[in-house]
Design a protein around this motif. Structure first.
Motif, short mmCIF file in Angstrom:
data_model
loop_
_atom_site.label_atom_id
_atom_site.label_comp_id
_atom_site.label_asym_id
_atom_site.label_seq_id
_atom_site.Cartn_x
_atom_site.Cartn_y
_atom_site.Cartn_z
N LYS A 226 0.83 -1.21 0.00
CA LYS A 226 0.00 0.00 0.00
C LYS A 226 0.86 1.26 0.00
N VAL A 227 2.00 1.22 0.71
CA VAL A 227 2.91 2.37 0.70
C VAL A 227 3.47 2.58 -0.71
N ILE A 230 0.82 4.26 -2.80
CA ILE A 230 0.72 5.70 -2.50
C ILE A 230 1.91 6.45 -3.10
N ILE A 252 4.04 7.39 7.99
CA ILE A 252 3.12 6.28 8.26
C ILE A 252 3.71 5.45 9.38
N VAL A 262 -1.31 7.85 10.61
CA VAL A 262 -0.84 8.49 9.37
C VAL A 262 -0.85 10.00 9.54
N LEU A 283 -4.61 3.45 4.78
CA LEU A 283 -3.71 3.51 3.62
C LEU A 283 -4.51 3.30 2.34
N SER A 287 -5.01 6.15 -0.64
CA SER A 287 -4.70 5.93 -2.05
C SER A 287 -5.92 6.22 -2.93
#
Length: 2047
Positions: A226-227, A230, A252, A262, A283, A287
C-alpha cells in the motif's frame, strides 16, 4: 596400585591446563543439557558443516551472527571426538585419543574454551537458527516484527525529476531491532526501498507454521504494497504538476499501538491531516483519495488547455514551474529560465513584458461584467480601466497633480458623463484645498479597488497560499466538519474540493492559478509583433493528417523542404517538430496534436512528428486516440499535421493507424535546403562577434568540425577559433565551455546542466563558445540532440528546463565521421547514410590530412567557396618551433649539407609551407599521415635535436675533433622519430572510402598489429639529462662502420660515421658496442638513471630482469613523457607491462619514500565518473609530489580498453582534460595499457560453443559485439579503441624465449627455497618454459599463456611439496609393478609434475601432446607423468568420504582434486560441463572433506585449510551488486582469522546463466578474482577469497583465463560403464546386472548421436542405472525384459524425434521386444507417483502435452487428488509475469514441500530457475530431515522437503522442444501425455478409422473440376474442421465410446464411429460440405443432409436451442454445455473440443 592405574595417572597428569579448562567447560555444558540438546539436532559430526551452512543463511551479512556461527562451528569441531566418537562402552585409550585431538585443537586456538562457553550462552539463537532450518525466516520475521512495531515509512518529494519510486519512499526503524545486542545497534536505522523489496522477497519465500510469524509477515507485506501504491500515485501527481501536492509529505507509523497512524502534511496549505483509524484501512483510503485528486486534476488541466491555447506549449511540469515563478514576478523577480520558456510566445521577450502581461492578466474582468454593466451602475469597468486613466493623464499633462485629478473624479462620480472640463473646474476651484483633495483622492482609490475586486476575474487580496486556500476553512462550520470526518479519504477530498474552488484565479506569493498563467500568456501573445506564416508545398493538403513514408536518411531533408517552402519564415521551432524516439512520452505527443488542432493560435504553423514509427506501442495508440478525438471536436479546418515514418516500418502502429492518409512526397532539392539553413543560421552583422571569427560566407553560429579520420586537427581548430574570437573582442575573454559526450547514451540532464554552468556569470548577449565533442561511442539520443540543437535551437531537460540557443552563441560540434575506423559494441541509432545526409546539409569545417593540404598548397589560391563545407588546416602550425627546427635540420640533411655548424635560431622561419610540409612528410615514414602522427614525429625529433644542440659534443670546443657528429646523430634521430611516430596497429595508409568500409566484415583488421616490437629494430641514441654524455642502445658499429642490429646483427645503415669520428668518440669514452646484458646490475641502473637525470640510490626490485629489451621500452616511455606524446601500450595480459612502469617509477623516485604511481585497474564495470575521480586524485598527488619531492607522478590505466570508459581515458591522454576542464599540471604523466584485439581460432570458438551446453544466448543474439564479432569470441573482452588512440598505440611485444626463461628462473628462485632448488633450477625453468610455449603455440586451446600461470604454478608446487611426506608415500603404495624398476624423481620434481598437472594439463584438450613435450624435460616417459597425476587424484579421493552409490569416475576424481587444491590456495577455478558431469557432487564432497580437523578422515586433510562456502545462484536476473555483496560477505568470514588455516570460498553456481544478462553482472568479476574487491587501491589480505564457478554453459574465455579451467566433455562408453558399476558398487545382486552396463552405455551413446537437440543427458543415464538396480532387487512376476523396457520408457520418454526402445533393440541381438512388453504411459505415471521403493526416489515429472490435455487426463485417471494438491497456473499477462507473483508461486511450492503435498505447474516457465535444486532433488540431510535450495533472483533459502512431496510440470510439446533449457530437461522424468496416450487398443483402431475418414472428407479426388482453384493450397483437416488439432480425433473417440464396454466393441464399433463422424461434421465449415461431391466419400449426400437439415447451422438461436434440448434430454448428464463463438476475421483455436462429456457447439461467424 596397578601398572594400568599408574599409566592412567601419568596420562591424565600430562594433560595441559588449557585442555583441562576446555574439558571442564564441556562438562558444564553437559550439565546444562546443551550437549544432549545438540545431539538431538545434529545426529552425527558429519552433519556439523550442513548445520553451519544452514545457519549461515540465517546470519545473512550481520557480523554478529556470522561470528556466532563461526564460534559454534569451531567449538563443536574441537569437541566432536568426545561428543560423537566416544560410545558408552569406549575405553580409556579411546578417551585419550579423543583428548589428543582436543589438545591439538586447543594448542592451535587457545580461545576454544571461551568459544564453547559462548556457544552454550548463545543456545537460544542456535535454537532459532535450527528452527528456521537455514531459511531467512527468523531474521526476516524478526525484521518484519521490528518494522511493524517501530517502523515509520516516509514518502516525500524526490530530489530529482523523473525519479524512481525508491527516491521518495524510505523507512526509519527507531530504537533498533529487538535482537540488537550493542548500543550502536540501537541507533536510528534507515531502510531504502530496494532493501525493503529484498525483505519482501524473503518473506514471500517464508512458509512458517507459526501463526504469529505469518501474521507479522503478512502485515508487513500488506503495508509495504500500500505504501508503494501511495508512492506511485504521489510521483504521478508530481509529474502532472498538481500544486496541492507540492511539498506534500506523509509519515506512516506501523505500530498498531500508536494513536495517530498516518500524518500527511500539505506544505502549500500548511495543513496537517492525520488519522487514528486502523492503518491498512487508512492507507487504502488515502490511495483512493489520491486517485480521485489525480483524476480530477487531469480533467482540470484538460479544461484549461482547451480554454487557453498557449498552455499547450508547455508540459505539466513546466506549467507547475511557471505558476510558481509568476508568483515571484509580482515581487519583481524574473528568472532567466522563465524568459527562455516564454520566448516561444514572444521572440524578444523582456522581464518587463512578463510583468506587464501579468499585471494586465490580473485586471481581466469577469466574463459577465461587460454584458451586465450599463443602466444599473453609475460607473462601469470600462470607466475605471480605460476612461478614468485617460482623464487623469490629460489633467496631469495640464500641470495638475494626479492626486488632484483623482479627487476631481471622485467629486464628479454622481454626474454622467464626466468630462475633462468638469475636472478642470474642480481643480481650479479646490486644487489648493489639500485636506479635501486628499480625502476625495483616498475615497476614489478605495472605491476603485472595491469595484475592481468585485468585478475582477482574479482576486488578489490574500497573498499567503495557505490563507488563500483555507482561510475560511478554520472560521466556519467546515472546520468542525473537517475535524469530525472519520476517514483520511474524506479529509483529503474535502481539502481537494476547497483547493479546487480557490485555485481558479489563485494569485499568491507562492503560486498563481493555471488560468492566471493562461491569461498572462494571452497578453504576451498580443505583444508579439512577428507571426509565423507558413504554407504547405504543392501536393500536400491542409485539413487532414499527412503520412509521409521515406527512407530514414531522407526524413530530415524532406521535413526541411516542407518548411523551406516558406523561405522567409524562420527555422521550425521546437513547438512545431517532435523528434520521436522509443523514450518519447504520451504527454509530448498529445501536446503536439493539441497545438495542431486546438483553436487559439494566431500563427499558421506546420506541425510535424519526425520518425513516428519509433514510438512504443502505448504512445502510438494514445497518438491515434488523441488525434481522432480532437479532430472530431476541432474547429480548425485547415490544420497542417505531418507524420514522417521510415518506409521500412510497414508494421508499426502509427503507419497502420494513419495508412489511409499516406501521401507521395515530391523530391527535395539539397542545394535549396542548404541555402535555407545557411541563411537562417547566419548571424546578422554586429550581433554576434563570435561568428565573425570566420570569413564570409561562413559566418554561421553552428559549425560541425568534422574529419574522416582521427588526428586531423579538430581540437586545434576549436582552439584556434577561440583565440580568434579573443582577438576580435580586443582581448576581452569570451566564455568558453567544452562538453564531451562520452557515454553510449546522451544524458540530457547532464548536457543541459553543463550548458547552464556557463550562464552563472553572464548576460544573454555576452559572446559564448560551446565546444561539444561527440565521441564515436555515442549511440542513443544523438539524432534527437543534433536536430534539437541545429534546427530547433532548443534542448530540453527531462525536468522541463530549457536551453535556448542565442545569436551570441557559437556552437562547435566536434564530430568524427563513423564511416571508417569506428566500431561500436552498441547498435547505432544513426546509420552512416543518415550521418552523411546530416553533414551535407549543415555548415561544416572538414579538417583535412597533411596530404590533402599538400595538394591544396600546390594549387593557386582561388576565391573562397560558397559551399557550406570548408576545408581547414592551420598553416601557423608549420611555423612553430617544433616543425621549423625539424624541417631545417631535415632539409640540410636531405641536401647532405654539413650540419656541424648549423644551429636552429629560435623564431626563425625558412621555406614555404609546401616545402616544409613536403619535407616532413618525406621523412616521417607514412605516405598519408594524420596531423597527430606528423606532429608526434616533429615534436620528438625537435626534442632530440634540442638535446643534441645542448650537448657538450655539439659545442664549439670539440667541433674540429668531432666533425660529422651532428649528421651521424640526426640520422639516428630520424630513425628514432619514425619508430616513435609510426603506428603499430594495422591502419591503412590511404583513407578508406566510407562506402567500401560498410562491407568490411573483419573489424578486427583495424586493430591488428602490423609492427611488432620484436620484429623491428630500435636504434636509440639517447643523451643524458646533463648533456655530458650519451647512450647507444639497440645497435652496434661493425668494422665497416655500419650500424647493425644488436640482436640480429642485420645491417641497419651502411657507413654511418667516418673512421676518424669513431676514433674520436671512443677517445671521449662514448660507449659504442657495449652489450647491455653483460653489464653489472649497478652499471645498468646507473645508465638508466643518467638518462632520467636522477641519482642511482639502490635497486628498487632485484627480482626484475633488466634486459636490453626492457631498458629500451622504459626509455621509449620516458622519452614519450618528455615530448608530450601520449603513451598507450598494447600487450598480452601478464607480459610485464605494469611491472615495467612500476620499475620505471621506482627508479625516478631515487630512493625517496613517496608514492609516485597510481594504478587504476579498469574492468567492465568502470565508469567515466570513476576515471574522472581517479584523475583528479592523481592530479592532487602529482602537485604534492612536485612541490615536496620534485618528482613526476604516473597514472597507469591497466586494461584500459575493457570498459566503455575508454573514451574518458582518451580525453585524459589526448586532450589533457577531465570532463572538459584542462589538466593544468605538467607533472602528471598518464600511461594506458590495452589488451590486444585477438579472435580465437575457429577451432577454439567451436570448442567453446560446445563446452558444456554451449552458450545460453546464441552468438548472433548477444548484444555485445565488436562490429559483427561477439565479444566472447575474442581472447580478451575489449571495447573498440577511440580512433584518436589507434595511431598512438605501440606494441609492447611478447617475451622472447630467452627473456621469458630469465623471468621464470627469477620467479622460481624467489618463490622456492634453496633447499628445493638444489640441482633443480634448470629442470623447473625448462618445464615451465615448455608449458608456456605449448600454450602459446596451440591455437585450438581456450587458454592464453600469461606470467600469472608461472606464479600460480610455483604456489601450487610449494603446496604439494609441503604435503610430500603424506602424499607421495600413499601414491607410491598405489603404484603397481616392481618398485626397483620404476623411474624416480626427487620430491621437488614430483611436486612440480603435480603442479603443472594442475595448472596446465587438466585445462587442455590435447593432454597427451602436452605430456610428451614436458616429458622431454624429465628423465621419465609421458606415461609415468600421467600415472603420477592420476595417482595423486586417486589418493585425494581415497581420503574422502564418498557417498554410497557414487561412481569414482575420472570426472569426479578430477573435479574433486581441482576443487580441493584451488579452494585451499584461493586460486580461482572454473568448472564447465553438461548437466550430470559431477560438478555439484564434487563441490559437496570437497567441502565436506575440508571441514577442518574434526571432519577429516585422514592426516592428509588435516593439513588443508578449513573451508567456509558462500554460495550464490546466478540467473539471467542477477545484478553486479549481488555478486559484489557475496564476495563482501565471504570476506567477512575471513576477517580476523588466521588465513593460513581458514579459507572462505565464493561459489557461483550456474555462472553461465549470468553471462549474457542485460545487467552484465559478471563485468566486475575481474577485480574480484584478483583482489576480492572492486576499485580498492590497497586491498586488505582478508578480502582475497577463494572462488569456484560452476556452469553448464560456456563462458567468456577472458574470464576463464583469470583462473584455472576444467572442461568436462561427454564421457566415453568405458567411463559410462565404470560410472554404472560405481553407482551399484554396494548392491548385493550386482553380478546379475553387471553384463547390462555395456549395453546400456551403448544405448545411451546412440541416443546422444540420434537426438536432434540436447533432450537427454547424463542424469537420464544415471537415473536409468539406479532404476534398473531398484527393479532387479525385487523382480516379483516381471521378466527382466519387461523391467528393462519399463526403465527405458521412464527415463528416455517424451522425445518427439527418436524411439528409445527401437534404439535399445539395436543394441541387443538375442531378445526381440514386442508391443506387449511396453508399459502404458498411465502405468508409468502411477508408478512414479505411487509409493517409492526403498533406496530409490523417483524423479519429478515433466508431462509434454497438447492443449493442456495432460492436466485433465491426470485428474480423469485419478493420478492426483485435486483436493490434496496445489495447482499453479501461469500466463503471459503482465501481472502474472510480475516478480511479486513469482515470489508468491515459489512460496506456495515451499509450503507444499514442507507438508508433502503434490504440486502441479502449468505454463509457468518463470518459476523453473528458482526450483533448479529442488528439481534436481539435491537434498542436504540434517537431523533426519531433508533440505533443498529455493531461490528468487539472487536470494536463496533452504526449504524442508518431505519424501511424500511430488512435483508435476505440464507444458506444451512445442514449448518444451523449443524453449526449455537442457539443464531443466535433464532433471525431470519426461513423458508425452495427451488424448492419444490413454486410448485402449480398440479405441486406437477407432481413432485411426476416424482420421482416415477425416482425410477422405478433406481430400478432393477430382481436382480437374476445380481448375480455377488449382493454385490454392490444398486444405488440411484444421482448415475444414474448426478447432481440429492433433488430439481432436482421440478426444472425439474417447467421448463417443466412454460408455461402451470393450467386449461389445466388435458389434458397436460402427455405431461409435458414426457418432464420432457426426460430431466432426457439426464442426465443419459450410464450404467444405459443399465440396464433398469432389471427395472420395460415398455417402456425401447423407452427410450434406445431416449438416443442413438435421443439425442446426442456419442461425445461432436455433443452434443454442438444440444444444440446450440435448442437454435437457440427458437425465444423467453431469457436465454442462461448452459453447465457443468465434467472430469475423479471427481464426478458430485448435483443440477446442469438449474433453469431458456434454455437448460442444462451435460456431464460426463469417468465414
Amino acid at each position: 596400585m596397578t601398572e594400568d592405574l599408574m599409566s592412567v595417572q601419568q596420562s591424565l597428569s600430562g594433560i595441559p591446563q588449557p585442555v583441562l579448562d576446555f574439558l571442564e567447560e564441556l562438562l558444564e555444558c553437559t550439565r546444562k543439557e546443551f550437549i544432549s540438546w545438540i545431539k538431538t539436532i545434529i545426529k552425527d559430526k558429519s552433519e556439523i558443516p550442513a548445520f553451519v551452512e544452514l545457519a549461515s543463511i540465517s546470519a545473512g551479512e550481520s557480523d554478529l551472527d556470522i561470528d556466532r556461527v563461526q564460534i559454534f562451528r569451531e567449538a563443536m569441531a574441537a569437541a566432536a571426538p568426545i561428543v560423537y566418537d566416544l560410545s558408552p562402552t569406549a575405553g580409556f585409550q579411546q578417551f585419550m585419543a579423543a583428548v589428543a585431538f582436543v589438545t591439538e585443537a586447543v594448542t592451535k586456538d587457545p580461545k576454544l574454551t571461551k568459544k564453547l562457553k559462548d556457544s552454550c550462552d548463545n543456545r537460544e539463537w542456535i535454537r532459532a537458527a535450527h528452527e528456521v532450518h537455514g531459511s531467512v525466516e527468523h531474521s526476516s520475521i524478526s525484521q518484519a516484527r521490528s518494522i511493524n512495531g517501530k517502523g515509520v515509512f516516509t514518502i516525500s518529494a524526490p530530489p530529482k525529476f523523473k525519479a524512481a519510486l525508491e527516491d521518495c519512499v524510505s523507512l526509519q526503524l527507531r530504537g533498533g531491532s529487538e535482537d540488537c545486542k550493542s548500543p550502536a545497534e540501537h541507533r536510528l536505522r534507515m531502510y531504502k526501498l530496494p532493501q525493503l523489496t529484498e525483505l519482501q522477497n524473503k518473506l514471500m519465500l517464508i512458509a512458517t507454521k507459526v501463526e504469529e510469524g505469518r501474521a507479522e509477515a503478512n502485515r508487513f507485506l500488506e503495508i509495504l504494497e500500500k505504501v508503494k501504491t501511495i508512492g506511485k500515485l504521489y510521483l504521478e501527481l508530481l509529474s502532472v504538476g498538481n500544486v496541492l501536492f507540492s511539498g506534500w509529505k506523509a509519515e506512516i507509523y506501523c505500530n498498531p499501538e500508536q494513536h495517530v497512524k498516518v500524518y500527511t502534511e500539505f506544505g502549500i496549505a500548511e495543513i496537517l491531516v492525520q488519522s487514528t483509524k486502523p492503518l491498512l484501512e487508512e492507507l487504502g483510503s488515502l490511495s483512493k483519495a489520491m486517485e480521485h485528486c489525480l483524476r480530477e486534476w487531469k480533467k482540470y488541466l484538460e479544461t484549461q488547455r482547451d480554454t487557453y491555447y498557449h498552455l499547450n506549449l508547455f508540459t505539466a511540469q513546466q506549467l507547475f514551474y511557471l505558476c510558481s515563478q509568476l508568483a515571484r514576478v509580482q515581487k519583481g523577480i524574473v528568472e532567466p529560465q522563465v524568459l527562455i520558456m516564454l520566448s516561444s510566445i514572444k521572440h524578444d521577450i523582456k522581464a518587463e513584458d512578463v510583468r506587464q502581461a501579468l499585471e494586465d492578466a490580473l485586471m481581466t474582468p469577469l466574463e459577465s461584467v461587460e454584458t451586465l454593466a450599463g443602466e444599473e451602475e453609475l460607473v462601469t469597468w470600462h470607466d475605471y480601466i480605460i476612461c478614468f486613466p485617460q482623464l487623469i493623464k490629460s489633467l496631469a499633462e495640464s500641470g495638475y497633480d494626479e492626486v488632484v485629478a483623482k479627487a476631481a473624479l471622485q467629486s464628479c462620480l454622481g454626474n454622467s458623463p464626466i468630462t475633462q472640463q468638469m475636472l478642470m473646474e474642480f481643480a481650479f476651484e479646490h486644487g489648493d484645498n489639500q485636506e479635501l483633495v486628499e480625502e476625495l483622492s483616498t475615497s476614489y482609490e478605495e472605491a476603485r479597488e472595491a469595484f475592481l475586486q468585485k468585478k475582477r476575474k482574479f482576486k488578489t487580496e490574500h497573498r499567503d497560499a495557505g490563507q488563500v486556500f483555507f482561510s475560511t476553512l478554520a472560521q466556519d462550520e467546515v472546520a468542525a466538519s473537517f475535524e469530525s470526518l472519520p476517514s483520511i479519504s474524506d479529509k483529503v477530498i474535502l481539502l481537494w474540493d476547497a483547493y479546487c474552488k480557490k485555485f481558479s484565479g489563485l494569485v499568491s506569493d507562492k503560486y498563481v492559478g493555471v488560468d492566471v498563467l493562461g491569461e498572462t500568456l494571452k497578453r504576451l501573445v498580443a505583444l508579439e509583433t512577428t507571426h509565423v506564416e507558413r504554407s504547405l508545398p504543392v501536393g500536400l493538403e491542409e485539413g487532414k493528417p499527412l503520412l509521409i513514408m521515406c527512407k530514414e536518411e531522407e526524413m530530415l531533408p524532406s521535413m526541411l523542404s516542407v518548411y523551406r517552402h516558406t523561405e522567409a519564415a524562420p527555422l521550425p521551432s521546437y513547438d512545431e517538430v517532435l523528434v520521436c524516439t522509443p523514450d518519447t512520452e504520451e504527454e509530448e505527443v498529445e501536446l503536439l496534436v493539441r497545438r495542431a488542432l486546438s483553436p487559439g493560435s494566431q500563427e499558421q504553423k506546420i506541425f510535424c512528428l519526425l520518425g513516428a514509427d519509433k514510438l512504443v506501442y502505448k504512445v502510438s495508440e494514445r497518438l491515434e486516440f488523441h488525434f481522432f478525438r480532437l479532430v472530431q471536436s476541432s474547429s480548425i479546418p485547415s490544420y497542417r499535421f505531418l507524420i514522417f515514418c521510415n518506409a521500412k516500418a510497414h508494421s508499426s502502429y502509427v503507419t497502420t493507424a494513419f495508412d489511409a492518409y499516406k501521401v507521395t512526397f515530391p523530391c527535395y532539392n539539397k542545394l535549396e535546403i542548404q541555402s535555407y539553413l545557411k541563411m537562417h543560421l547566419k548571424v546578422p552583422s554586429g550581433t554576434a562577434p563570435v561568428a565573425q571569427a570566420f570569413e564570409e560566407p561562413h559566418q554561421q553560429n553552428i559549425k560541425f568540425v568534422f574529419s574522416e579520420r582521427a588526428g586531423m586537427g579538430k581540437s586545434l581548430f576549436v582552439e584556434t577559433t577561440i583565440k580568434k574570437v579573443h582577438a576580435k573582442l580586443g582581448g576581452t575573454l569570451s566564455l568558453h565551455k567544452t562538453i564531451r559526450l562520452m557515454e553510449s547514451e546522451i544524458d540530457f540532464q547532464f548536457l543541459v546542466e553543463e550548458l547552464f554552468s556557463i550562464r552563472e556569470s553572464t548576460t544573454e548577449s555576452q559572446p559564448s563558445i560551446f565546444h561539444i565533442d561527440v565521441s564515436p561511442v555515442v549511440s542513443k539520443g544523438l539524432y534527437r540532440f543534433l536536430v534539437d540543437l541545429c534546427i530547433l535551437r532548443h534542448i530540453q531537460r527531462p525536468d522541463g528546463m530549457v536551453w535556448k540557443c542565442q545569436p551570441s552563441h557559437l556552437y562547435l560540434i566536434e564530430y568524427l565521421a563513423r564511416g571508417s575506423g569506428v566500431s561500436s559494441t552498441k547498435k547505432q541509432e544513426m546509420s552512416i547514410e543518415m550521418e552523411e545526409k546530416f553533414l551535407d546539409l549543415f555548415p561544416t569545417v572538414e579538417c583535412v590530412s597533411p596530404l590533402r593540404v599538400l595538394t591544396m598548397l600546390g594549387r593557386p589560391s582561388s576565391v573562397p567557396s560558397e559551399d557550406l563545407r570548408e576545408e581547414y588546416f592551420d598553416c601557423n602550425k608549420l611555423k612553430s618551433e617544433a616543425f621549423q627546427r625539424s624541417y631545417q635540420y631535415l632539409r640540410r640533411y636531405k641536401e647532405k649539407r654539413d650540419l656541424d655548424y648549423f644551429s636552429f635560431v629560435s623564431g626563425s622561419v625558412q621555406g614555404t609551407d609546401k616545402e616544409c610540409l613536403g619535407c616532413l612528410m618525406e621523412f616521417c615514414g607514412r605516405s598519408d599521415p594524420s596531423w597527430t602522427e606528423l606532429s608526434n614525429f616533429s615534436h620528438f625529433l625537435n626534442f632530440q635535436l634540442m638535446k643534441c644542440e645542448e650537448s657538450v659534443f655539439c659545442s664549439e670546443l670539440v667541433l674540429q675533433q668531432l666533425r660529422g657528429f651532428k649528421s651521424f646523430v640526426v640520422k639516428f634521430m630520424v630513425a628514432m622519430s619514425k619508430d616513435f611516430a609510426m603506428p603499430s596497429l594495422n591502419m591503412s595508409d590511404e583513407s578508406v572510402p566510407r562506402q567500401q568500409s560498410r562491407v568490411v566484415d573483419n573489424v578486427l583488421s583495424r586493430y591488428q598489429l602490423r609492427r611488432r616490437w620484436e620484429q623491428d629494430s630500435h636504434p636509440y641514441v639517447v643523451f643524458h639529462a646533463g648533456g655530458h654524455s650519451m647512450e647507444f642502445l639497440g645497435f652496434h658499429i661493425n668494422q665497416n662502420f655500419d650500424a647493425i642490429d644488436a640482436y640480429s646483427q642485420a645491417v641497419l645503415e651502411t657507413n654511418v660515421l667516418s673512421p676518424s669520428l669513431y676514433r674520436n668518440l671512443v677517445l671521449q669514452k662514448v660507449p659504442f658496442n657495449r652489450k647491455f646484458e653483460t653489464l653489472s646490475r649497478k652499471e645498468q641502473l646507473e645508465t638508466l638513471c643518467r638518462v632520467f637525470g636522477v641519482e642511482c640510490q639502490n635497486d628498487p626490485d632485484p627480482s626484475y630482469q633488466l634486459t636490453l629489451d626492457n631498458t629500451m621500452k622504459m626509455l621509449a616511455i620516458y622519452l614519450r613523457f618528455q615530448c608530450g606524446i601520449p603513451v598507450i601500450i598494447m600487450g598480452e595480459t601478464g607480459c610485464g607491462k605494469t611491472k615495467l612502469v612500476e620499475f620505471l617509477c621506482n627508479l625516478q623516485k631515487a630512493g625517496k619514500e613517496v608514492q609516485n604511481m597510481l594504478v587504476v585497474r579498469v574492468h567492465g564495470g568502470t565508469t567515466s565518473k570513476t576515471v574522472q575521480e581517479k584523475v583528479r586524485q592523481a592530479m592532487k598527488l602529482a602537485c604534492d609530489n612536485r612541490t615536496k619531492h620534485n618528482v613526476d607522478t604516473v597514472l597507469f590505466f591497466d586494461e584500459a580498453n575493457t570498459s566503455e570508459a575508454i573514451f574518458a581515458i582518451k580525453e585524459v591522454l589526448c586532450d589533457r582534460s577531465v570532463n572538459g576542464e584542462q589538466i593544468t599540471t605538467s607533472c602528471l604523466k598518464v600511461v594506458a595499457a590495452c589488451n590486444p584485439y585477438k579472435r580465437h581460432s575457429q577451432e577454439t570458438i567451436e570448442k567453446l560453443e560446445k563446452a558444456g551446453l554451449g552458450y545460453r544466448v546464441r552468438s548472433e543474439d548477444t548484444p555485445e559485439k565488436l562490429g559483427y564479432i561477439p565479444l566472447r569470441q575474442l581472447v580478451y573482452r575489449v571495447q573498440p579503441l577511440p580512433p584518436s588512440l589507434v595511431p598512438l598505440v605501440w606494441d609492447f611485444g611478447e617475451l622472447n624465449v630467452k627473456t621469458q626463461n630469465l623471468y621464470i628462473r627469477e620467479i622460481v628462485r624467489s618463490a622456492v627455497g634453496k633447499e628445493i632448488l638444489a640441482g633443480n633450477l634448470e629442470v623447473f625453468t625448462s618445464v615451465i618454459s615448455t608449458s608456456q610455449k605449448f600454450l602459446r603455440e596451440r591455437k585450438d586451446e581456450c587458454r592464453v599463456a600469461s606470467l600469472r600461470d608461472i606464479d600460480r604454478c610455483m604456489k601450487i608446487m610449494l603446496w604439494f611439496y609441503g604435503l610430500r611426506d603424506l602424499l607421495f608415500q600413499q601414491m607410491d603404495q598405489k603404484r603397481h609393478g616392481e618398485r626397483g624398476k620404476q623411474p624416480t624423481l626427487d620430491p621437488a620434481q614430483r611436486a612440480l609434475v603435480l603442479s603443472v598437472g594442475t595448472c596446465y594439463y587438466l585445462s587442455l584438450e590435447s593432454r597427451q601432446q602436452y605430456l610428451e613435450e614436458v616429458a622431454k624435460c624429465f628423465p621419465v616417459p609421458a606415461a609415468w607423468l600421467q600415472q603420477e597425476i592420476e595417482l595423486c587424484q586417486e589418493v585425494f579421493l581415497d581420503n574422502l568420504s564418498i557417498p554410497k552409490a557414487t561412481a569414482c569416475n575420472s570426472a569426479l576424481r578430477e573435479n574433486v582434486f581441482m576443487m580441493v587444491v584451488c579452494m585451499d590456495l584461493r586460486v580461482p577455478l572454473f568448472l564447465v560441463g553438461k548437466p550430470g558431469s559431477s560438478k555439484s557432487l564434487s563441490k559437496t564432497i570437497a567441502v565436506d572433506a575440508m571441514g577442518g580437523m574434526s571432519s577429516a578422515r585422514s592426516p592428509l586433510f588435516k593439513r588443508c585449510k578449513v573451508v567456509q562456502l558462500v554460495s550464490f545462484q546466478c540467473s539471467p536476473y542477477s545484478k553486479p551488486e549481488g555478486i559484489i555483496s557475496t564476495f563482501r560477505q565471504c570476506a567477512q568470514f575471513q576477517k580476523g582469522r588466521n588465513l593460513d588455516e581458514f579459507v572462505s570460498v565464493v561459489l557461483l553456481d550456474e555462472i553461465g546463466l549470468a553471462e549474457d544478462s542485460p545487467d552484465m553482472p559478471l563485468k566486475t568479476l575481474h577485480p574480484l578474482l584478483e583482489d576480492g574487491c572492486v576499485d580498492d587501491e590497497k586491498p586488505e589480505a582478508y578480502k582475497k577469497v577463494g572462488f569456484v564457478g560452476i556452469s553448464n554453459w560456456a563462458l567468456d574465455p577472458a574470464k576463464m583465463n583469470r583462473g584455472l579451467l576444467v572442461f568436462r566433455n561427454e564421457p566415453s562408453r568405458e567411463e559410462l560403464v565404470k560410472t554404472a558399476k560405481g553407482i551399484c558398487a554396494d548392491q548385493p545382486h550386482l553380478h546379475r546386472i553387471e553384463y547390462l552396463f555395456p549395453i546400456l552405455a551403448s544405448f545411451y551413446c546412440n541416443v546422444l548421436a540420434r537426438q536432434k537437440m540436447e533432450f537427454f543427458g547424463l542424469r537420464d543415464f544415471y537415473s536409468l542405472i539406479k532404476m534398473v538396480v531398484s527393479y532387479m532387487r525385487d523382480m516379483k512376476c516381471s521378466t527382466q525384459e519387461e523391467l528393462l523396457v519399463k526403465a527405458i520408457q521412464r527415463n528416455f520418454g517424451g522425445s518427439g524425434d527418436i524411439d528409445p526402445l527401437e534404439i535399445f533393440q539395436g543394441c541387443i541381438s538375442d531378445v526381440r521386444l514386442t508391443n506387449v512388453a511396453r508399459t502404458s504411459c498411465i502405468r508409468l505415471l502411477q508408478e512414479n507417483l505411487g509409493t517409492q521403493q526403498p533406496g530409490f526416489m523417483s524423479r519429478y515429472l515433466l508431462l509434454l502435452t497438447t492443449n493442456n490435455a495432460a492436466f485433465q487426463i491426470i485428474q480423469m485417471m485419478r493420478l492426483i487428488d485435486p483436493g490434496n494438491c496445489d495447482i499453479i497456473f501461469g500466463s503471459g499477462f503482465p501481472r502474472d509475469q510480475d516478480y511479486s507473483q513469482v515470489c508468491r508461486s515459489v512460496n506456495r511450492v515451499k509450503i507444499c514441500m514442507e507438508i508433502g503435498r503434490p504440486v502441479v505447474l502449468l505454463n509457468i516457465q518463470n518459476l523453473y530457475e528458482s526450483l533448479y535444486d529442488a528439481l534436481n532433488q539435491c537434498f542436504v540431510s540434517l537431523g533426519g530431515n531433508y533440505y533443498v535450495d529455493l531461490g528468487l533472483g539472487t536470494h536463496r533459502v533452504k526449504s524442508r522437503v518431505k519424501e511424500e512431496f511430488r512435483l508435476i510440470v505440464i507444458e506444451e510439446k512445442k514449448v518444451v522442444y523449443s524453449q526449455f533449457p537442457t539443464p531443466l530437461l535433464s532433471r525431470l522424468e519426461k513423458h508425452c501425455l495427451d488424448m492419444n496416450t490413454i486410448l485402449s487398443w480398440q479405441q486406437q483402431d477407432l481413432k485411426r478409422d476416424l482420421e482416415r475418414w477425416a482425410g477422405s472428407f478433406v481430400r478432393m479426388e477430382r481436382p480437374d473440376v476445380l481448375v480455377a482453384q488449382s493454385r490454392a493450397p490444398v486444405p488440411k483437416e484444421h482448415d475444414v474442421f474448426i478447432g481440429f488439432s492433433d488430439d481432436t480425433s482421440a478426444a472425439v473417440v474417447l467421448e463417443c465410446s466412454q460408455n461402451t464396454c470393450s467386449v461389445v466393441y466388435e458389434c458397436c464399433g460402427d455405431m461409435v464411429l458414426s457418432t464420432a463422424t457426426s460430431k466432426l461434421v457439426a464442426c465443419a465449415t459450410p464450404d467444405s460440405i459443399l465440396r464433398l461431391r469432389y471427395s472420395a466419400l460415398e455417402n456425401t449426400e447423407e452427410i450434406q443432409d445431416l449438416y443442413f437439415f438435421k443439425q442446426k447451422h442456419n442461425s445461432l438461436a436455433n443452434l443454442l436451442r438444440e444444444a440446450m434440448n440435448q442437454q435437457h434430454n440427458k437425465e444423467t448428464a453431469t457436465t454442462g454445455t461448452c459453447l465457443q463463438v468465434l467472430g469475423l476475421g479471427y481464426g478458430a483455436p485448435r483443440g477446442a473440443v469438449c474433453k469431458r462429456g456434454g455437448p460442444m457447439v462451435l460456431v464460426k461467424a463469417g468465414q
